[in-house]
Write a protein that holds these residues in place. Structure first.
Motif, PDB file in Angstrom:
ATOM      1  N   LEU A   9       0.827  -1.198   0.000  1.00 43.74           N
ATOM      2  CA  LEU A   9       0.000   0.000   0.000  1.00 43.74           C
ATOM      3  C   LEU A   9       0.867   1.256   0.000  1.00 43.74           C
ATOM      4  O   LEU A   9       0.644   2.178  -0.800  1.00 43.74           O
ATOM      5  CB  LEU A   9      -0.920  -0.009   1.220  1.00 43.74           C
ATOM      6  CG  LEU A   9      -1.896   1.138   1.363  1.00 43.74           C
ATOM      7  CD1 LEU A   9      -2.989   1.008   0.322  1.00 43.74           C
ATOM      8  CD2 LEU A   9      -2.480   1.148   2.761  1.00 43.74           C
ATOM      9  N   ILE A  10       1.869   1.301   0.846  1.00 47.00           N
ATOM     10  CA  ILE A  10       2.770   2.457   0.922  1.00 47.00           C
ATOM     11  C   ILE A  10       3.528   2.617  -0.385  1.00 47.00           C
ATOM     12  O   ILE A  10       3.685   3.730  -0.895  1.00 47.00           O
ATOM     13  CB  ILE A  10       3.754   2.303   2.102  1.00 47.00           C
ATOM     14  CG1 ILE A  10       3.000   2.230   3.425  1.00 47.00           C
ATOM     15  CG2 ILE A  10       4.768   3.436   2.126  1.00 47.00           C
ATOM     16  CD1 ILE A  10       2.158   3.435   3.741  1.00 47.00           C
ATOM     17  N   CYS A  12       2.639   1.599  -3.461  1.00 44.39           N
ATOM     18  CA  CYS A  12       1.741   2.027  -4.545  1.00 44.39           C
ATOM     19  C   CYS A  12       1.337   3.483  -4.404  1.00 44.39           C
ATOM     20  O   CYS A  12       1.365   4.246  -5.380  1.00 44.39           O
ATOM     21  CB  CYS A  12       0.504   1.135  -4.592  1.00 44.39           C
ATOM     22  SG  CYS A  12       0.848  -0.519  -5.184  1.00 44.39           S
ATOM     23  N   TYR A  13       0.968   3.895  -3.190  1.00 46.11           N
ATOM     24  CA  TYR A  13       0.576   5.292  -3.000  1.00 46.11           C
ATOM     25  C   TYR A  13       1.762   6.238  -3.110  1.00 46.11           C
ATOM     26  O   TYR A  13       1.626   7.358  -3.618  1.00 46.11           O
ATOM     27  CB  TYR A  13      -0.160   5.479  -1.677  1.00 46.11           C
ATOM     28  CG  TYR A  13      -1.591   5.038  -1.749  1.00 46.11           C
ATOM     29  CD1 TYR A  13      -2.457   5.590  -2.681  1.00 46.11           C
ATOM     30  CD2 TYR A  13      -2.076   4.050  -0.914  1.00 46.11           C
ATOM     31  CE1 TYR A  13      -3.773   5.179  -2.767  1.00 46.11           C
ATOM     32  CE2 TYR A  13      -3.386   3.629  -0.986  1.00 46.11           C
ATOM     33  CZ  TYR A  13      -4.232   4.202  -1.917  1.00 46.11           C
ATOM     34  OH  TYR A  13      -5.527   3.787  -2.002  1.00 46.11           O
ATOM     35  N   LEU A  16       2.299   6.685  -6.800  1.00 46.63           N
ATOM     36  CA  LEU A  16       1.254   7.522  -7.394  1.00 46.63           C
ATOM     37  C   LEU A  16       1.434   8.992  -7.009  1.00 46.63           C
ATOM     38  O   LEU A  16       1.376   9.878  -7.874  1.00 46.63           O
ATOM     39  CB  LEU A  16      -0.122   7.029  -6.959  1.00 46.63           C
ATOM     40  CG  LEU A  16      -1.315   7.824  -7.488  1.00 46.63           C
ATOM     41  CD1 LEU A  16      -1.412   7.665  -9.004  1.00 46.63           C
ATOM     42  CD2 LEU A  16      -2.587   7.353  -6.827  1.00 46.63           C
ATOM     43  N   VAL A  17       1.673   9.259  -5.741  1.00 48.25           N
ATOM     44  CA  VAL A  17       1.844  10.640  -5.286  1.00 48.25           C
ATOM     45  C   VAL A  17       3.088  11.260  -5.916  1.00 48.25           C
ATOM     46  O   VAL A  17       3.079  12.438  -6.294  1.00 48.25           O
ATOM     47  CB  VAL A  17       1.896  10.687  -3.745  1.00 48.25           C
ATOM     48  CG1 VAL A  17       2.318  12.056  -3.241  1.00 48.25           C
ATOM     49  CG2 VAL A  17       0.556  10.301  -3.165  1.00 48.25           C
ATOM     50  N   SER A  44       7.692  11.684  -0.899  1.00 44.67           N
ATOM     51  CA  SER A  44       6.944  10.532  -1.420  1.00 44.67           C
ATOM     52  C   SER A  44       7.879   9.526  -2.090  1.00 44.67           C
ATOM     53  O   SER A  44       7.652   8.320  -2.011  1.00 44.67           O
ATOM     54  CB  SER A  44       5.856  10.984  -2.390  1.00 44.67           C
ATOM     55  OG  SER A  44       6.429  11.548  -3.545  1.00 44.67           O
ATOM     56  N   SER A 114       2.792   7.047 -13.872  1.00 43.22           N
ATOM     57  CA  SER A 114       1.385   6.668 -14.048  1.00 43.22           C
ATOM     58  C   SER A 114       1.266   5.331 -14.769  1.00 43.22           C
ATOM     59  O   SER A 114       0.409   4.520 -14.436  1.00 43.22           O
ATOM     60  CB  SER A 114       0.624   7.757 -14.805  1.00 43.22           C
ATOM     61  OG  SER A 114       1.091   7.862 -16.127  1.00 43.22           O
ATOM     62  N   HIS A 117       2.129   2.675 -12.243  1.00 39.50           N
ATOM     63  CA  HIS A 117       1.143   2.506 -11.181  1.00 39.50           C
ATOM     64  C   HIS A 117      -0.080   1.739 -11.654  1.00 39.50           C
ATOM     65  O   HIS A 117      -0.675   0.987 -10.894  1.00 39.50           O
ATOM     66  CB  HIS A 117       0.713   3.866 -10.628  1.00 39.50           C
ATOM     67  CG  HIS A 117      -0.231   3.750  -9.473  1.00 39.50           C
ATOM     68  ND1 HIS A 117       0.190   3.312  -8.237  1.00 39.50           N
ATOM     69  CD2 HIS A 117      -1.548   3.966  -9.364  1.00 39.50           C
ATOM     70  CE1 HIS A 117      -0.847   3.286  -7.422  1.00 39.50           C
ATOM     71  NE2 HIS A 117      -1.915   3.680  -8.074  1.00 39.50           N
TER      72      HIS A 117
END
Length: 126
Positions: A9-10, A12-13, A16-17, A44, A114, A117
């Motif tokens: 989760l960390i 992937c986000y 993305l960020v 990030s 992008s 991701h």
């Protein structure tokens, strides 16, 4: 954060960020907002390193870990060397204002982020 929450989760986000913030940076005209958003993009991006270490240790078996960490370290060295050359090529793009070469560097990084991701992931959570 990768120790408190799922490293997947960390990762992937953070990915993305980082892409979104690089896209925002490419359109900024004020130097102070540039520095703030560039700093946030750095934070990030920094979230990706510990999350990737956790993902590597979760995905690979014990006898595969030395090779996995070697490849991971090698990819960082290759990225550091080719990133400088890639940035130099981006500066050759003619234009000024919103078409300046340094702006295209951030836009291309955002496009790469992008695409990376939205790549299909497996259903297994790590």
């Amino acid at each position: 954060m990768a120790d408190l929450y799922s490293p997947k989760l960390i990762f992937c986000y953070g990915f993305l960020v980082f892409g979104i913030l690089n896209l925002i940076v490419s359109f900024l005209v004020d130097k102070y907002s540039f520095l703030v958003f560039r700093g946030l993009a750095g934070v990030s991006a920094a979230a990706l390193i510990p999350a990737s270490y956790r993902l590597i240790t979760a995905i690979f078996e014990a006898h595969e870990l030395p090779r996995a960490f070697t490849v991971y370290s090698l990819s960082g060295s290759i990225a550091g060397a080719t990133g400088v050359m890639f940035g130099g090529v981006m500066m050759l793009i003619p234009g000024g204002g919103q078409m300046a070469g340094w702006r295209w560097f951030f836009r291309i990084i955002a496009a790469i982020m992008s695409v990376g991701h939205f790549k299909p992931h497996s259903s297994a959570d790590v």
